[in-house]
Write a protein that holds these residues in place. Structure first.
Motif: not given
Lengths: 254, 404, 182
Positions: B5, B48-49, B70
């Protein structure tokens, strides 16, 4: 009273280390320790400077380190960023107005805490927020999950060195004006974990604290008292929160 | 192939520094097989954190989720954000000071955290606890179990989005905890058990509040159950979620309600009886589905059994001292002892090693929440992100115990 | 205290025991060498007369001279807890085979023993630090890791000035470190 009041013998405190009595160690095999007073042999203290948290502009809340988060660094250098831009005054802002007073009342009566319950004190914080001791009476019920929407950071629970980074980042992400409440002994001074290898002895080593609420854990009534003290602080300081003291408040020799 | 990112693609937004700390992937090469396997992304997957601060109330737990859309494909919990070094502090403390050090481990059920090392030390020193003290211990700890399960109910619903049950369960918990505070002096970290007994005898205020509460307890608990048990949203979200079968549960060394919900009737109070549990009559509720709903309903059943136990304790309470006669300075002979209690989350045990001095040489605390967080990696893959919190809430971890 | 159980264990594992089987209250304790961990654990787990399918605890212990890994097991064939001590690991490079092939739940317990003591569990797929940050250099629960408060026993004489003044300057360093057999 029919007690014979004998005159107490004058205590022989001695004059120095050579005069000290030995305290026998109750662990077999260990030598006896001299019972000197610590102040007799005070070496130079180890003071760990607070490098985690400083700011550039001394008049800003975190004077020392340049803000490096956004492109607003140039704006910060002009010095305007340190001022409370919710003031209405403009040129007249040195004169506190009724508008400031109203703004302080608004801020103090709807303090939105950030959900930052770390350990046991979080349970008492939740207990304060629920029906029996209701923090909603003072407008503090909405515990925001995002730091961008929160006013006050109630640090409830032991701060460990691993968590110190994320917590400081949460504090930095909170927009001004913001306040910090250290809830519980572990956040005030390290508490029962003061000698541990992995805890931060009091969050005032990493962020400015406005109100300290001692206790292990503090009763909900204690936390409410602390929050009311914070409200008083906001009302009295009239929004001039950048001038509050920051940094470690632990005395240097300890 | 990981995509980092970097700064935003919009040229109007310039970041002076790459916010590297928000990346879930660690900045060093993988050190173990499992780390290499986890931090390699497949096609269309992302990380995802769920950081150490998140709206769920279990505490500071960081979970790195590997997602396919998801659906959660894999996860890596990162612990240690509350590691306070309790075991090392206990090694430098007296045998009596250990009790207050060990309280904040599972802070909602701290009487069990005290009971386990106290039992281990009593075994080390061959101390016999008076029967009245044992009954008081059982009574207060079963009250604590009810308070803990009430809290579980509230958190379970809160993590699914319901805001009312947590208010109700905190009312319940505040009542019980105020009762215990009139007995022990503290609301949460009780510091009540002592080596050789308990700190103080039952007093009139506690007994009257307890009697008053017991007469209302059943309806209050039924009311709390009615709120959720038949709620269609609640049941449909929890049924079939996070299923684990008994063989896997035994391999993951699970204990307590999480194991009993899979069908294995293992309860330390019956399998390896301690204290006065052989004289008390109670059942061990067991369910066999092994999903979140089973774990939830099982804990509600356990509340009823705890009420039974409290009732029997009140009727069978013997007279006598509440503390054994002990020297002030405790110095056991060198040896080892192990003691396990059945806490509301599972088996909480202590292994104490003594070297003949007045400080414990090694105090190893085995905590159930620590073990159960491992099984999240077994239960979660295949479910959606929204179910993540439901599964973790149904295991009822307390991060103080996980991180020690 | 189950005497017949002790006899059965001695009969089954006689040559793998490195010390006598001790029993106290409701615990039975046996000591083995670290190399025998795999064989003994598999036997305890799989054999139908032993059935120790429940691993209750996995702990590391630093005695000052050697390190140990202590397993606690439970089975329904005996009312006692069984304690298996893998004794004799060196303090410089402690290695012991992992039991994760029998109990996957032992993975994190072994990670914790590694984090706190430095014991390497061979066969654990995920042996990295669990409590301390990944770049932490020491192993906190070892006996040569001193807390700031442990000044009287630390050759470094404590970190804080209050502790420093209490240490006698003529005490030899060896007298300050607690070394005990356990």
């Amino acid at each position: 009273m029919a007690l014979n009041e004998e005159p107490s013998p004058v205590a022989n405190l001695g004059t120095g280390p050579e005069d000290a009595t030995g305290v026998a160690s109750d662990v077999a095999g260990q030598p006896a320790l001299p019972a000197t007073r610590p102040s007799d042999e005070m070496t130079s203290p180890i003071f760990v400077p607070n490098t985690l948290w400083q700011a550039a502009d001394p008049s800003a809340y975190d004077g020392g380190r340049p803000t490096d988060i956004t492109h607003l660094r140039e704006y910060a250098a002009t010095g305007e960023a340190a001022r409370d831009d919710a003031r209405w005054g403009g040129a007249l802002e040195v004169i506190p107005t009724k508008a400031d007073y109203v703004l302080d009342l608004i801020r103090m009566n709807s303090l939105w805490p950030l959900l930052s319950g770390l350990a046991c004190c979080a349970i008492e914080m939740m207990s304060t927020a629920t029906s029996k001791n209701d923090m909603d009476r003072w407008g503090m019920f909405p515990f925001r999950a995002s730091p961008r929407q929160a006013d006050v950071l109630i640090v409830a629970g032991t701060l460990t060195t691993k968590m110190a980074g994320p917590l400081v980042r949460l504090w930095e992400q909170m927009p001004e004006p913001k306040w910090c409440v250290a809830m519980g002994d572990c956040t005030c001074s390290g508490g029962r974990y003061k000698r541990s290898y992995s805890t931060v002895e009091g969050i005032d080593r990493v962020m400015p604290v406005d109100v300290y609420v001692p206790g292990c854990p503090p009763r909900p009534e204690g936390l409410i008292y602390g929050m009311m003290k914070l409200q008083q602080l906001i009302k009295d300081h009239r929004g001039s929160w950048p001038e509050r003291p920051v940094g470690p408040t632990v005395p240097q020799e300890v | 192939m990981t995509t980092t990112s970097g700064p935003s693609d919009d040229p109007r937004v310039t970041l002076d520094r790459d916010l590297g700390v928000f990346e879930p992937v660690p900045p060093y090469p993988p050190r173990t097989e499992r780390e290499a396997e986890f931090y390699t992304l497949g096609d269309g997957q992302m990380f995802i954190n769920m950081g150490p601060q998140h709206p769920s109330t279990h505490g500071v737990l960081r979970v790195v989720l590997k997602l396919d859309g998801e659906k959660v494909v894999d996860l890596d919990p990162v612990l240690g954000y509350l590691h306070r070094g309790v075991e090392k502090l206990c090694e430098n403390a007296d045998y009596h000071q250990v009790i207050s050090q060990v309280d904040p481990l599972e802070y909602v059920s701290s009487l069990f955290c005290e009971w386990s090392p106290v039992m281990a030390f009593e075994k080390l020193m061959d101390i016999e606890v008076p029967r009245r003290a044992e009954y008081i211990r059982v009574l207060s700890s079963e009250l604590n179990r009810i308070a803990s399960h009430a809290l579980f109910l509230g958190w379970m619903a809160l993590d699914l989005g319901g805001l009312t049950p947590i208010l109700w369960s905190f009312i319940e918990r505040d009542e019980i905890v105020d009762m215990l505070s009139s007995l022990t002096g503290a609301r949460m970290l009780f510091n009540y058990f002592r080596i050789g007994g308990v700190n103080g005898d039952l007093n009139h205020e506690f007994m009257s509040r307890l009697g008053d509460w017991m007469s209302r307890a059943t309806e209050q608990i039924e009311a709390g159950n009615d709120l959720l048990n038949e709620n269609e949203i609640f049941v449909r979200r929890m049924r079939g979620l996070g299923t684990i079968d008994s063989k896997t549960a035994l391999r993951m060394v699970m204990t307590g309600p999480n194991l009993r919900a899979t069908g294995v009737p293992f309860d330390v109070r019956r399998a390896h009886p301690y204290s006065v549990f052989p004289e008390l009559e109670f059942d061990i509720p067991t369910r066999s589905e092994g999903d979140c709903l089973a774990r939830y309903l099982l804990r509600m059943d356990e509340i009823k059994q705890s009420l039974r136990i409290i009732d029997q304790c009140l009727h069978q309470m013997p007279d006598g001292p509440v503390m054994a006669k002990l020297p002030r300075l405790l110095r056991p002979r060198p040896g080892r002892a192990y003691a396990a209690v059945e806490g509301p989350r599972g088996q909480l045990s202590t292994y104490a090693v003594s070297d003949g001095t007045d400080q414990p040489f090694r105090m190893r605390i085995h905590d159930p929440s620590f073990i159960h967080l491992q099984s999240v990696g077994v239960m979660m893959p295949g479910h959606l992100i929204a179910d993540t919190m439901a599964i973790m809430a149904s295991l009822d971890p307390i991060m103080g115990g996980v991180d020690k | 205290m189950d005497r017949r159980f002790k006899a059965r264990l001695e009969a089954r594992f006689g040559d793998q025991l490195t010390g006598p089987i001790r029993q106290r209250h409701d615990e039975t304790e046996m000591r083995i060498a670290p190399g025998d961990v795999v064989a003994v654990m598999r036997a305890l787990h799989d054999e139908p007369e032993l059935r120790f399918e429940f691993l209750s605890d996995l702990a590391g212990v630093d005695t000052g001279q050697v390190m140990q890994v202590v397993y606690h097991l439970w089975s329904d064939v005996t009312p006692d807890w069984l304690r298996v001590i893998a004794d004799g690991l060196s303090r410089d490079d402690p290695r012991v085979p992992s039991v994760t092939f029998l109990w996957k739940g032992a993975e994190w317990m072994e990670r914790e023993a590694y984090d706190m003591f430095g014991i390497t569990f061979e066969g654990n797929r995920d042996l990295r630090r669990i409590y301390m940050p990944p770049d932490y250099q020491s192993f906190p629960l070892r006996k040569d890791f001193y807390l700031a408060d442990d000044a009287a026993r630390s050759p470094g004489a404590g970190v804080r000035p209050m502790e420093r003044s209490q240490v006698p300057s003529n005490a030899p360093a060896a007298a300050l470190v607690r070394r005990t057999p356990a």
